[in-house]
Motif scaffolding. Structure first.
Motif, PDB file in Angstrom:
ATOM      1  N   ASP A   1       0.824  -1.162  -0.076  1.00 16.16           N
ATOM      2  CA  ASP A   1       0.133  -0.058  -0.035  1.00 16.16           C
ATOM      3  C   ASP A   1       0.915   1.149   0.050  1.00 16.16           C
ATOM      4  N   ILE A   2       0.673   2.204  -1.081  1.00 16.48           N
ATOM      5  CA  ILE A   2       1.683   3.178  -1.148  1.00 16.48           C
ATOM      6  C   ILE A   2       0.956   4.456  -0.528  1.00 16.48           C
ATOM      7  N   ASN A   3      -0.244   4.304   0.012  1.00 15.74           N
ATOM      8  CA  ASN A   3      -1.012   5.542   0.590  1.00 15.74           C
ATOM      9  C   ASN A   3      -0.056   6.392   1.475  1.00 15.74           C
ATOM     10  N   PRO A   4       0.377   5.315   2.509  1.00  9.05           N
ATOM     11  CA  PRO A   4       1.507   6.125   3.575  1.00  9.05           C
ATOM     12  C   PRO A   4       2.450   7.149   3.013  1.00  9.05           C
ATOM     13  N   TRP A   5       3.012   6.526   2.165  1.00  7.06           N
ATOM     14  CA  TRP A   5       4.078   7.308   1.509  1.00  7.06           C
ATOM     15  C   TRP A   5       3.747   8.548   0.624  1.00  7.06           C
ATOM     16  N   LEU A   6       2.427   8.371   0.190  1.00  2.72           N
ATOM     17  CA  LEU A   6       2.118   9.618  -0.569  1.00  2.72           C
ATOM     18  C   LEU A   6       1.480  10.757   0.594  1.00  2.72           C
ATOM     19  N   LYS A   7       1.304  10.321   1.696  1.00  2.00           N
ATOM     20  CA  LYS A   7       0.959  11.168   2.647  1.00  2.00           C
ATOM     21  C   LYS A   7       2.441  11.562   3.616  1.00  2.00           C
ATOM     22  N   SER A   8       3.604  11.259   3.266  1.00  3.45           N
ATOM     23  CA  SER A   8       4.621  11.240   3.694  1.00  3.45           C
ATOM     24  C   SER A   8       5.106  12.716   4.270  1.00  3.45           C
ATOM     25  N   LYS A   9       5.576  12.922   5.351  1.00  4.04           N
ATOM     26  CA  LYS A   9       6.062  14.466   5.365  1.00  4.04           C
ATOM     27  C   LYS A   9       7.312  14.755   4.759  1.00  4.04           C
ATOM     28  N   ASN A  10       7.974  13.762   4.352  1.00  3.71           N
ATOM     29  CA  ASN A  10       9.141  13.655   3.507  1.00  3.71           C
ATOM     30  C   ASN A  10       8.906  13.957   1.940  1.00  3.71           C
ATOM     31  N   ASN A  11       9.117  14.897   1.504  1.00  5.63           N
ATOM     32  CA  ASN A  11       8.750  15.306   0.040  1.00  5.63           C
ATOM     33  C   ASN A  11       9.208  14.298  -0.954  1.00  5.63           C
ATOM     34  N   SER A  12      10.603  14.054  -0.708  1.00  4.93           N
ATOM     35  CA  SER A  12      10.732  13.264  -1.690  1.00  4.93           C
ATOM     36  C   SER A  12      10.320  11.776  -1.726  1.00  4.93           C
ATOM     37  N   VAL A  13       9.747  11.382  -0.577  1.00  2.00           N
ATOM     38  CA  VAL A  13       9.326  10.089  -0.379  1.00  2.00           C
ATOM     39  C   VAL A  13       7.723  10.074  -1.185  1.00  2.00           C
ATOM     40  N   VAL A  14       7.173  11.194  -1.060  1.00  2.34           N
ATOM     41  CA  VAL A  14       5.885  11.566  -1.807  1.00  2.34           C
ATOM     42  C   VAL A  14       6.470  11.375  -3.490  1.00  2.34           C
ATOM     43  N   ALA A  15       7.529  12.198  -3.853  1.00  2.76           N
ATOM     44  CA  ALA A  15       7.683  12.326  -5.164  1.00  2.76           C
ATOM     45  C   ALA A  15       7.866  10.410  -5.487  1.00  2.76           C
ATOM     46  N   PHE A  16       8.697  10.194  -4.943  1.00  5.57           N
ATOM     47  CA  PHE A  16       8.786   8.606  -5.209  1.00  5.57           C
ATOM     48  C   PHE A  16       7.722   7.753  -5.443  1.00  5.57           C
ATOM     49  N   ALA A  17       6.758   8.054  -4.346  1.00  6.88           N
ATOM     50  CA  ALA A  17       5.546   7.161  -4.201  1.00  6.88           C
ATOM     51  C   ALA A  17       4.672   7.646  -5.574  1.00  6.88           C
ATOM     52  N   LEU A  18       4.682   8.871  -6.020  1.00  7.24           N
ATOM     53  CA  LEU A  18       4.014   9.014  -7.170  1.00  7.24           C
ATOM     54  C   LEU A  18       4.620   8.502  -8.386  1.00  7.24           C
ATOM     55  N   LYS A  19       5.888   8.173  -8.381  1.00  4.17           N
ATOM     56  CA  LYS A  19       6.441   7.339  -9.626  1.00  4.17           C
ATOM     57  C   LYS A  19       5.910   6.023  -9.649  1.00  4.17           C
ATOM     58  N   LEU A  20       5.948   5.384  -8.277  1.00  4.03           N
ATOM     59  CA  LEU A  20       5.483   3.968  -8.036  1.00  4.03           C
ATOM     60  C   LEU A  20       3.751   4.028  -8.630  1.00  4.03           C
ATOM     61  N   ALA A  21       3.253   5.108  -8.224  1.00  5.36           N
ATOM     62  CA  ALA A  21       1.663   4.995  -8.610  1.00  5.36           C
ATOM     63  C   ALA A  21       1.887   4.994 -10.160  1.00  5.36           C
TER      64      ALA A  21
END
Lengths: 367, 122, 479
Positions: free
Chosen positions: A224-244
């Protein structure tokens, strides 16, 4: 003897500055001579080393091959294999030789799979090479640690996981990267759990490498990538977007829509891009209604989205933006209108006298 | 009767070359080893092998160029198997377009390679 | 004037010369030390990056190689082929035929099965118009290739056309006759992707001299050390400039120039600042200064990165005539750039750009030849008046000479410990010999060319403008 005395007298009677100049010249001259001699030595050593490396490479290569073909089904390790293991173990105490042996093992391990790959790993354990790599992890020099982790990654040594995860938030970028690659190469999507605790930024380079490793695996079961999309670490969000995007995670669309109001612009732009890729039509209306408040980059990305998900109800919106000051938006608006309602498009011929508009229109007319 | 079938293997990982040479010679083939595309082309022209194994990414002349040379310059239909690393899908497609017959993604198992070689040389 | 005034003036002049020399030497020493630190760090970092394994995938960011060509008919087919053989996946090649009067375009059309295509250009930077059109290949093997035929406007104008045409995120601006190694793009794009706390606006590469090297089918097969003095001396000069000078400046984030023969840019920023300046012969330096200035003005943290690996090889002038005209042009480029941006010089608002990089370039690059010539003239006058203390003069000359030699040897040393490109036996001796001789076989010509450049800049406007429209690139004069 007399001339010698003359030089000393001359030197002593000169002004200080001239004395300094002569002294420095002397120092430089000695420097030139020393470096010249050392350069000669260095070049011949480099040449010799190169020869030695080639020699050892050939030797260990053939040892390795013999080892790989000496196995049989009855024994765990055949006698012939044991001879080679012992030989490599004694060679490994020499750092120069060890580095060559390891590089040969890694190169081969990278290119083959199956039984032979397992045999290589066995050799790595049995010959004691693994102990040297473990020692590296304790080093104070960051590049030694990083190299050690890399070795474990390439030889798929899962057993050292605990020793390696402690480096996840190491201050040195190169070490963090090796840790991430280790986790993902060995544990695939499970390895991505480090994203939960990552405090530093995941660079674009790191992200690309991780995705590339993940794409080597066939399994498509994504955590589940939801938690990463909501991460406080912006680079993790960017990475989760790529996964999505890559793994078509339609089920996270709500989290994606939330990201449209993220405080960082490039994340908002990427979110639009992923939503467009996933054809999330509801995002379109949200963006359309808020269009004038978007930055230009988001507006362009939105028009690219429209190209994917336009409906006839978008017509007036598109018409209104055929004279947008941005070239790309103008182009996309006209392009979509041409597909959507060719008769409207024909009427737009002399709609604007702006140079870009005329150029775009003519281009679309002919294509 | 020179019934021994010749195979040219172009691969810049020398250990892998050696490993495959041993493996395939055990099966009764004659292996000619090249470390880069340039050598591969020379060997192919000299020995006219029954099969070509080539890595895609090599120094000097890439595997793609080797394929193109065999098919277009020498006009030979010699079967060709290419090796590719992960992330080179695009190159593999190109290799097929140029006339490659089969491909093996690295890392691969030498045993599987033997099976494919046998199939192509039957 | 009485004697004491004359004496005071003379003392002031002498002190100025002395201070200048002192700072010049000190700056060299400091740069050498910084570069040693930076090189060590770089080598460690790269010792375990496997470029072959990574970034061959399609997720990697897109790059356009932009190569302007002017009357390059002789080698264009080969050159393009070389540019097409990069191992990077997500890139394309844009060749801008800058109004060539030869048969370059016809040759390209035949060799690469080109056809004219409809192409919409977003003219973000004004350029000379398209001439014959935009061409693409019908052969899928060359799908990465785009050829633009435009009216002549000089190298900067051609590069601007490339910037307009590219659809990619980064642009690699290079000379068409450069030979790029297969992993050059991977290495050059890395700084853009790995820095997270500031914006990388450009990456500069190293230029290596390909004279006498064996090149076949656009691939570098063997590195040789050339025979002519002028070529050998330039190799030494490039080693010094790239391995010591630029390496140190990159550590200080103070690089003011990226070699026009090979640099990678963030396209968006390059376009934002208006692309290359078509009114200077030093467009490669000017655009970097302008991009830096822009970043300072919008107050964003930025960096110009530098990759010291030998990735780009090119032919250097092998006779003095061409060499002098090349250096003449470089001199004028430097003068023009520094004048155009004099606002940043000594301006604390521009931080180290205004307070460090600019002054350094002004004093030790721009003014060095002028000061040297003044010194020589002054020395000549003293000689004529028989006022020379020969023993002192000789002491200083020997000191300067030994320092130069030592500095060159340090550069060679740095090369041996990092890239060790000249492996063959005997080359070490040749490198040492040229270190001893370079002050005699190359330096006088560099000085002469720089003075010619100054003269042309101030007194020969016609030449300046005459050259603008007609000139293609460094290589155009070369053939």
């Amino acid at each position: 003897m007399k001339s010698y005395q003359y030089i000393i007298d001359y030197f002593e009677n000169s002004p200080t500055i001239i004395q300094v100049v002569w002294t420095m010249s002397g120092v430089f001259l000695i420097g030139v001579v020393i470096l010249t001699i050392y350069l000669k030595y260095l070049r011949s050593r480099l040449r010799k080393d190169e020869k030695k490396v080639a020699e050892y490479k050939r030797e260990y290569e053939s040892d390795l091959i013999t080892y790989l073909y000496a196995g049989n089904d009855e024994e765990e390790i055949s006698a012939e294999q044991q001879i080679i293991i012992d030989k490599l173990r004694s060679c490994a105490s020499d750092e120069f030789k060890r580095s060559i042996i390891v590089s040969k093992l890694l190169r081969l391990r990278n290119d083959i799979s199956g039984e032979m790959a397992d045999a290589i790993q066995k050799l790595y354990f049995q010959s004691g090479l693994i102990a040297y790599a473990l020692k590296r992890l304790k080093s104070k020099k960051w590049y030694v640690v990083a190299k050690g982790i890399r070795e474990f990654t390439q030889l798929r040594v899962k057993e050292v996981n605990d020793e390696i995860v402690v480096f996840v938030n190491h201050p040195k970028r190169e070490i963090r990267k090796e840790v991430q690659l280790y986790l993902v190469t060995l544990f695939h999507f499970d390895g991505l759990k480090f994203l939960d605790i990552l405090q530093t930024q995941l660079s674009e380079w790191d992200q690309i490498q991780l995705l590339e490793v993940l794409q080597r695996f066939d399994e498509q079961e994504i955590p589940d990538i939801n938690p990463w999309l909501k991460s406080k670490n912006n680079s993790v969000v960017a990475f989760a977007l790529k996964l999505a995007k890559i793994y078509n995670q339609f089920e996270v669309k709500d989290a994606l829509i939330e990201l449209l109001s993220h405080q960082q612009k490039n994340i908002r732009v990427d979110a639009i891009h992923v939503l467009s890729h996933l054809h999330v039509v509801e995002a379109k209306d949200i963006l359309k209604n808020n269009f004038d408040n978007l930055s230009e980059d988001e507006q362009i990305e939105f028009f690219k989205m429209l190209e994917n998900v336009f409906e006839s109800s978008d017509e007036s919106f598109l018409l209104a933006h055929t004279t947008h000051q941005n070239f790309e938006i103008k182009l996309l608006a006209l392009k979509i209108i041409k597909i959507l309602a060719i008769e409207k498009f024909v009427n737009l011929k002399n709609f604007s006298t702006d140079d870009d508009y005329v150029k775009i229109y003519e281009f679309l007319e002919n294509n | 009767m020179s019934d021994v079938k010749k195979i040219v293997l172009a691969e810049d990982n020398t250990t892998l070359s050696l490993l495959l040479k041993f493996r395939l010679e055990k099966e009764g083939y004659k292996l000619l080893i090249a470390v880069d595309g340039k050598e591969a082309v020379e060997l192919i022209e000299q020995h006219d092998p029954e099969l070509i194994l080539t890595d895609i990414m090599m120094p000097y002349i890439s595997g793609l160029e080797v394929i193109s040379h065999v098919r277009n310059k020498l006009n030979k239909q010699t079967p060709i198997i290419v090796f590719s690393a992960a992330g080179q899908e695009e190159m593999v497609l190109k290799a097929f377009n140029l006339g490659a017959n089969d491909f093996m993604g690295k890392p691969f198992s030498p045993n599987e390679l033997v099976i494919r070689v046998k199939r192509l040389l039957r | 004037m009485n004697t004491t005034t004359v004496e005071i003036i003379l003392i002031i002049i002498h002190s100025l010369f002395f201070i200048y020399a002192f700072f010049a030497i000190a700056s060299y020493v400091i740069l050498a030390i910084i570069s040693a630190v930076e090189t060590k760090e770089y080598v460690k970092k790269n010792s375990f990056v496997n470029y072959k394994e990574i970034l061959s995938s399609t997720i990697s960011p897109s790059i356009s190689i932009i190569a302007p060509a002017y009357n390059e008919s002789l080698n264009i087919i080969e050159n393009v082929r070389s540019l097409l053989s990069s191992h990077y996946v997500n890139y394309d090649v844009i060749i801008v035929n800058d109004g060539s009067k030869d048969d370059s375009l016809e040759k390209l059309i035949v060799a690469y099965d080109l056809v004219k295509v409809n192409f919409l250009i977003n003219q973000q930077i004004p350029t000379k118009p398209i001439r014959a059109g935009v061409f693409k290949s019908t052969n899928p093997a060359f799908e990465k290739l785009t050829i633009v035929d435009k009216e002549n406007g000089g190298k900067a104008d051609a590069l601007n056309m490339g910037l307009n045409i590219s659809n990619n995120q980064y642009v690699a601006c290079i000379d068409v006759d450069c030979l790029l190694l297969e992993n050059a793009l991977q290495k050059m794009v890395k700084p853009f992707l790995e820095v997270t706390d500031q914006k990388v606006i450009a990456t500069g590469g190293v230029i290596r001299i390909a004279n006498s090297c064996i090149i076949k089918n656009g691939k570098l097969l063997d590195v040789n050390f050339p025979e002519k003095w002028i070529e050998k001396a330039q190799i030494l000069e490039y080693l010094r400039a790239f391995l010591l000078g630029r390496m140190a400046w990159s550590r200080l984030n103070g690089l003011l120039v990226i070699s026009g023969a090979f640099g990678l840019f963030d396209k968006k920023i390059a376009i934002e600042v208006g692309g290359y300046d078509t009114n200077t012969v030093g467009e490669d330096m000017e655009i970097i200064v302008r991009m830096r200035r822009h970043m300072e003005e919008i107050n964003e943290k930025y960096k110009v990165a530098y990759i010291p690996d030998p990735l780009c090889w090119t032919e250097a002038p092998d006779n003095y005539k061409i060499f002098i005209s090349q250096r003449n042009r470089w001199t004028r480029g430097t003068i023009e750039t520094l004048r155009k941006h004099r606002k940043i010089g000594f301006n604390p608002k521009y931080k180290s750009l205004g307070m460090l990089s600019y002054p350094y370039w002004l004093f030790f690059e721009r003014l060095a030849p002028v000061i040297e010539v003044i010194g020589i003239i002054y020395f000549a006058i003293l000689m004529a008046l028989n006022e020379v203390r020969w023993d002192y003069a000789i002491a200083f000359i020997i000191l300067a000479y030994l320092f130069t030699v030592l500095f060159s040897i340090v550069a060679i040393y740095s090369e041996e410990l990092t890239y060790h490109q000249y492996k063959k036996k005997g080359t070490g001796f040749k490198l040492l010999m040229i270190s001893l001789l370079e002050p005699f076989v190359l330096h006088p010509f560099i000085l002469y060319a720089a003075i010619r450049g100054n003269m042309d800049y101030y007194f020969n406007k016609k030449k300046k403008w005459g050259e603008m429209t007609r000139k293609g690139m460094a290589k155009a004069e070369n053939n």
